[in-house]
Design an enzyme around this catalytic site. Structure first.
Site, short mmCIF file in Angstrom:
data_model
loop_
_atom_site.label_atom_id
_atom_site.label_comp_id
_atom_site.label_asym_id
_atom_site.label_seq_id
_atom_site.Cartn_x
_atom_site.Cartn_y
_atom_site.Cartn_z
N TYR A 153 0.20 5.15 -8.04
CA TYR A 153 -1.22 4.78 -8.08
C TYR A 153 -1.94 5.33 -6.85
O TYR A 153 -2.98 5.98 -6.96
CB TYR A 153 -1.34 3.26 -8.12
CG TYR A 153 -2.75 2.73 -8.16
CD1 TYR A 153 -3.45 2.63 -9.36
CD2 TYR A 153 -3.40 2.33 -6.99
CE1 TYR A 153 -4.74 2.14 -9.40
CE2 TYR A 153 -4.70 1.84 -7.02
CZ TYR A 153 -5.36 1.74 -8.24
OH TYR A 153 -6.65 1.26 -8.27
N SER A 177 -10.43 4.51 -5.29
CA SER A 177 -10.00 3.25 -4.68
C SER A 177 -10.01 3.41 -3.16
O SER A 177 -9.86 4.54 -2.65
CB SER A 177 -8.56 2.95 -5.13
OG SER A 177 -7.99 1.94 -4.33
#
Ligand SMILES: NC(=O)c1ccc[n+]([C@@H]2O[C@H](COP(=O)([O-])OP(=O)(O)OC[C@H]3O[C@@H](n4cnc5c(N)ncnc54)[C@H](OP(=O)(O)O)[C@@H]3O)[C@@H](O)[C@H]2O)c1
Length: 256
Positions: A152, A139
């Site tokens: 996350y 990400s």
């Protein structure tokens, strides 16, 4: 990279980015196998794309992954490309003792431990391929943490560093290691967070992301940073405090 006649396994291919990548590989005449936990989601995809191969398999379940490896070996004779895409994102307030610890541990297992697990068990198949590649979907948040999703962000940054490290190990075995660092993409995962509502972070469509990935992947690029991910990479080096503050104006999640 060879563009067709490859056998591609995409974890978490029943939705969002994984599904868009699956469609792209299928359009280019590759054999695509997708996994996910929900059989009904996988079956719905297969109804729309009868050529796709589905396996119900949880990436965080060691036994299930070993069964997947054996089934794929038997049915397809192995894979050429492994795409570690399955992922989850939880919004967590670390200052609230009633937050769900189990869910956070599971998040680490799915997002970080599982790519390591999948590579470990699929390594013999990748070594057998003449055109092997490992693609890890991390990400843009691997560069700058998003405080509403602290676990996350940590898993994606860990995945980023692991990916960079193992590239050197797999090179002598002719396994290309690619990292896709998506920006905010319009998927169920992003809908759970407040980021999609931030004007600076307008979500990209999964199809656009897949187009950018395909172009850069087939051109041999190792670190693919579409959209705002490129800026996050740059800013994390040259103005880290500024970009951190910009991204974290609302640091504690307001949604559950
Ligand atoms: N969307 C974004 O803005 C964005 C940005 C950067 C990076 N990413 C990354 O892109 C990847 C795909 O996310 P997405 O946005 O496309 O999310 P999504 O639409 O929610 O899709 C996630 C996929 O992963 C599967 N999955 C989740 N846990 C799994 C498990 N334990 N075992 C097997 N499959 C599992 C889901 O199916 P089941 O629920 O049926 O298992 C689904 O197919 C993730 O790694 C995510 O972190 C997304």
């Amino acid at each position: 990279m060879k563009q067709s006649n490859q056998k591609v396994l995409i974890t978490g291919g029943s939705s969002g980015i994984g599904l868009a990548l699956a469609k792209k590989f299928m359009e280019n005449n590759n054999t695509v196998i997708i996994t996910g936990r929900s059989l009904s989601k996988l079956e719905a995809v297969q109804k729309d794309f009868p050529k796709i191969n589905i396996f119900q398999s949880d990436v965080s379940d060691d036994t299930a992954v070993r069964i997947l490896v054996d089934d794929i070996q038997e049915k397809f004779g192995g894979i050429d490309i492994l795409i570690n895409n399955a992922g989850v994102m939880n919004l967590v307030d670390a200052g609230n003792e009633s937050n769900d610890l189990q869910k956070q541990m599971q998040e680490i297992d799915i997002n970080y431990n599982s790519p390591i697990r999948l590579l470990h068990y699929f390594l013999p198949q990748l070594k057998n391929s003449k055109n092997a590649a490992l693609v890890n979907v991390s990400s843009g948040l691997a560069y700058v943490p998003f405080s509403q999703a602290p676990v996350y962000s940590g898993t994606k940054s860990a995945l980023h560093f692991w990916t960079k490290s193992i590239r050197l190990h797999l090179k002598p075995h002719n396994i290309k290691v690619v990292e896709l660092l998506p920006p905010v993409v319009d998927t169920p995962l992003a809908h759970g967070a407040d980021i999609a509502e931030n004007d600076n972070l307008k979500p990209m469509s999964p199809e656009k992301l897949a187009d950018i990935f395909w172009k850069e992947f087939t051109n041999g690029k190792e670190e693919i940073t579409p959209g705002i991910s490129k800026q996050l990479k740059f800013m994390s080096r040259f103005a880290p405090k500024f970009i951190f503050n910009q991204l974290n104006k609302q640091a504690v999640p307001t949604k559950k």
